[in-house]
Design a protein around this motif. Structure first.
Motif, PDB file in Angstrom:
ATOM      1  N   PHE A  52      33.761  30.380  45.244  1.00 52.91           N
ATOM      2  CA  PHE A  52      34.070  31.748  45.670  1.00 52.91           C
ATOM      3  C   PHE A  52      34.532  32.592  44.486  1.00 52.91           C
ATOM      4  O   PHE A  52      34.073  33.731  44.306  1.00 52.91           O
ATOM      5  N   VAL A  53      35.444  32.042  43.682  1.00 52.31           N
ATOM      6  CA  VAL A  53      35.960  32.782  42.522  1.00 52.31           C
ATOM      7  C   VAL A  53      34.831  33.098  41.556  1.00 52.31           C
ATOM      8  O   VAL A  53      34.727  34.223  41.042  1.00 52.31           O
ATOM      9  N   ARG A  54      33.972  32.126  41.302  1.00 52.74           N
ATOM     10  CA  ARG A  54      32.870  32.344  40.361  1.00 52.74           C
ATOM     11  C   ARG A  54      31.911  33.422  40.850  1.00 52.74           C
ATOM     12  O   ARG A  54      31.393  34.207  40.055  1.00 52.74           O
ATOM     13  N   ALA A  55      31.689  33.466  42.160  1.00 49.36           N
ATOM     14  CA  ALA A  55      30.766  34.459  42.724  1.00 49.36           C
ATOM     15  C   ALA A  55      31.337  35.867  42.676  1.00 49.36           C
ATOM     16  O   ALA A  55      30.584  36.846  42.712  1.00 49.36           O
ATOM     17  N   HIS A  56      32.678  35.985  42.582  1.00 51.06           N
ATOM     18  CA  HIS A  56      33.317  37.305  42.616  1.00 51.06           C
ATOM     19  C   HIS A  56      34.155  37.567  41.367  1.00 51.06           C
ATOM     20  O   HIS A  56      35.018  38.452  41.381  1.00 51.06           O
ATOM     21  N   LYS A  57      33.906  36.848  40.298  1.00 47.52           N
ATOM     22  CA  LYS A  57      34.750  36.963  39.111  1.00 47.52           C
ATOM     23  C   LYS A  57      34.587  38.319  38.443  1.00 47.52           C
ATOM     24  O   LYS A  57      33.527  38.957  38.514  1.00 47.52           O
ATOM     25  N   ARG A  58      35.659  38.747  37.771  1.00 47.15           N
ATOM     26  CA  ARG A  58      35.669  40.023  37.052  1.00 47.15           C
ATOM     27  C   ARG A  58      35.512  39.840  35.551  1.00 47.15           C
ATOM     28  O   ARG A  58      35.282  40.805  34.837  1.00 47.15           O
ATOM     29  N   PHE A  59      35.682  38.629  35.072  1.00 46.91           N
ATOM     30  CA  PHE A  59      35.530  38.365  33.643  1.00 46.91           C
ATOM     31  C   PHE A  59      35.173  36.886  33.454  1.00 46.91           C
ATOM     32  O   PHE A  59      35.463  36.043  34.305  1.00 46.91           O
ATOM     33  N   HIS A  60      34.487  36.586  32.350  1.00 46.96           N
ATOM     34  CA  HIS A  60      34.127  35.210  32.049  1.00 46.96           C
ATOM     35  C   HIS A  60      35.387  34.385  31.798  1.00 46.96           C
ATOM     36  O   HIS A  60      36.278  34.793  31.065  1.00 46.96           O
ATOM     37  N   GLY A  61      35.436  33.222  32.397  1.00 54.52           N
ATOM     38  CA  GLY A  61      36.598  32.351  32.263  1.00 54.52           C
ATOM     39  C   GLY A  61      37.496  32.362  33.479  1.00 54.52           C
ATOM     40  O   GLY A  61      38.408  31.545  33.586  1.00 54.52           O
ATOM     41  N   GLN A  62      37.239  33.255  34.426  1.00 51.66           N
ATOM     42  CA  GLN A  62      38.123  33.376  35.585  1.00 51.66           C
ATOM     43  C   GLN A  62      38.088  32.125  36.464  1.00 51.66           C
ATOM     44  O   GLN A  62      39.120  31.670  36.950  1.00 51.66           O
ATOM     45  N   ALA A  63      36.893  31.559  36.661  1.00 50.81           N
ATOM     46  CA  ALA A  63      36.795  30.341  37.466  1.00 50.81           C
ATOM     47  C   ALA A  63      37.489  29.174  36.770  1.00 50.81           C
ATOM     48  O   ALA A  63      38.198  28.386  37.404  1.00 50.81           O
ATOM     49  N   LEU A  64      37.294  29.065  35.458  1.00 54.04           N
ATOM     50  CA  LEU A  64      37.970  28.013  34.689  1.00 54.04           C
ATOM     51  C   LEU A  64      39.476  28.127  34.809  1.00 54.04           C
ATOM     52  O   LEU A  64      40.171  27.141  35.087  1.00 54.04           O
ATOM     53  N   LEU A  65      40.007  29.332  34.623  1.00 51.18           N
ATOM     54  CA  LEU A  65      41.460  29.518  34.671  1.00 51.18           C
ATOM     55  C   LEU A  65      42.009  29.287  36.064  1.00 51.18           C
ATOM     56  O   LEU A  65      43.135  28.803  36.219  1.00 51.18           O
ATOM     57  N   ALA A  66      41.221  29.628  37.087  1.00 48.28           N
ATOM     58  CA  ALA A  66      41.651  29.350  38.461  1.00 48.28           C
ATOM     59  C   ALA A  66      41.837  27.844  38.652  1.00 48.28           C
ATOM     60  O   ALA A  66      42.822  27.389  39.253  1.00 48.28           O
TER      61      ALA A  66
END
Length: 290
Positions: free
Chosen positions: A207-221
């Motif tokens: 879900f986070v990756r599909a709606h991320k605002r910047f690269h790295g957001q899914a990793l940091l989540a």
């Protein structure tokens, strides 16, 4: 619990743990390659091949990192008197955080070498890490490692491990149960708790990756959510192979110490990447009105 999946007449044993780890890796690798094809905007359309190549090296880096951290934690107990046992990886002894750190460090190097944005690549890969860990924890249950603390026999999620399991052998050596006992006491099914948690993290990361605002957001989540899960479960882990230390009067494990460091680093990185995105947006000239 079924530690040996197939026994080839005593000459070769196929362990369930190894099968589950391999299955998790293969499934995760294919999911990551599929996502790479979806987001590949290059003319060559080779991002999926880059991911497949990277995941092969990640597997090796993760095994090395997982082994190194285990040896560090268990040096006095297992390896100081017989260092050659370090090479006997088939006897077991891997720590997830060691493997994860090894994989991240190698991925950073590999992305720099091939001129890829590490955070972009990490967002492609990180849901697969959670899913692969899910399969790995099922393997832990089958092998009887990473067990929990003792619970009442009537506890709904209490499990026992039979003679021949890793948990049973460790409890015998440490005098928790007598030699020859058929089963261990009832303990928390920590492996299943974490497997369920990892599966939920996997869906959250999608879900986070599909709606991320910047690269790295899914990793940091992931670097924030997983340490919370791991730190919580460490309080009901019964095995001591991961190392336990006293910090400010509180018994904490190696994994809990690493979890705090990982989560803190993720929070700092989150702030840096958000700030960078805000500055980039401010520097972009507004489009002329039509």
């Amino acid at each position: 619990m079924h530690p040996v999946l197939i026994d080839f007449f005593g000459f070769f044993k196929l362990h369930t743990y190894s099968v589950m780890v391999a299955l998790g890796f293969l499934v995760g690798m294919q999911l990551a390659a599929r996502e790479a094809r979806r987001v590949d905007f290059t003319e060559e359309k080779k991002e999926d091949q880059f991911i497949l190549d990277l995941t092969f090296w990640i597997l090796l880096a993760a095994i090395v990192g997982a082994r190194i951290l285990f040896v560090i934690v268990e040096w006095d107990e297992r390896y100081s008197k017989d260092p050659l046992k370090i090479l006997k990886i088939w006897e077991g002894g891997l720590v997830f955080y060691g493997g994860f750190i090894g994989a991240v460090l190698f991925s950073v190097f590999y992305c720099l070498k091939h001129k890829r944005n590490f955070f972009f690549v990490a967002d492609i890969l990180i849901p697969s890490v959670a899913l692969g860990h899910f399969f790995g924890r099922i393997g832990c249950l089958a092998a009887g490692c990473c067990w929990g603390t003792a619970v009442d026999p009537d506890f709904a999620f209490g499990i026992q491990f039979p003679d021949g399991s890793i948990a049973h052998g460790s409890m015998e050596r440490n005098g928790i149960i007598p030699y020859g006992a058929d089963f261990t006491p009832h303990v928390h099914a920590v492996q299943l708790y974490e497997a369920f948690g990892e599966l939920m993290i996997f869906f959250v990361l999608l879900f986070v990756r599909a709606h991320k605002r910047f690269h790295g957001q899914a990793l940091l989540a992931y670097l924030v959510i997983y340490p919370i899960l791991r730190t919580s479960l460490e309080f009901i882990r019964g095995d001591k192979a991961r190392g336990v230390y006293e910090v400010f009067g509180l018994a904490v494990s190696t994994s809990q110490i690493i979890s705090v460091a990982v989560a803190a680093t993720a929070v700092v990185l989150w702030g840096v990447l958000v700030s960078r995105r805000v500055k980039a947006s401010a520097a972009t000239p507004a489009a002329a009105p039509s």
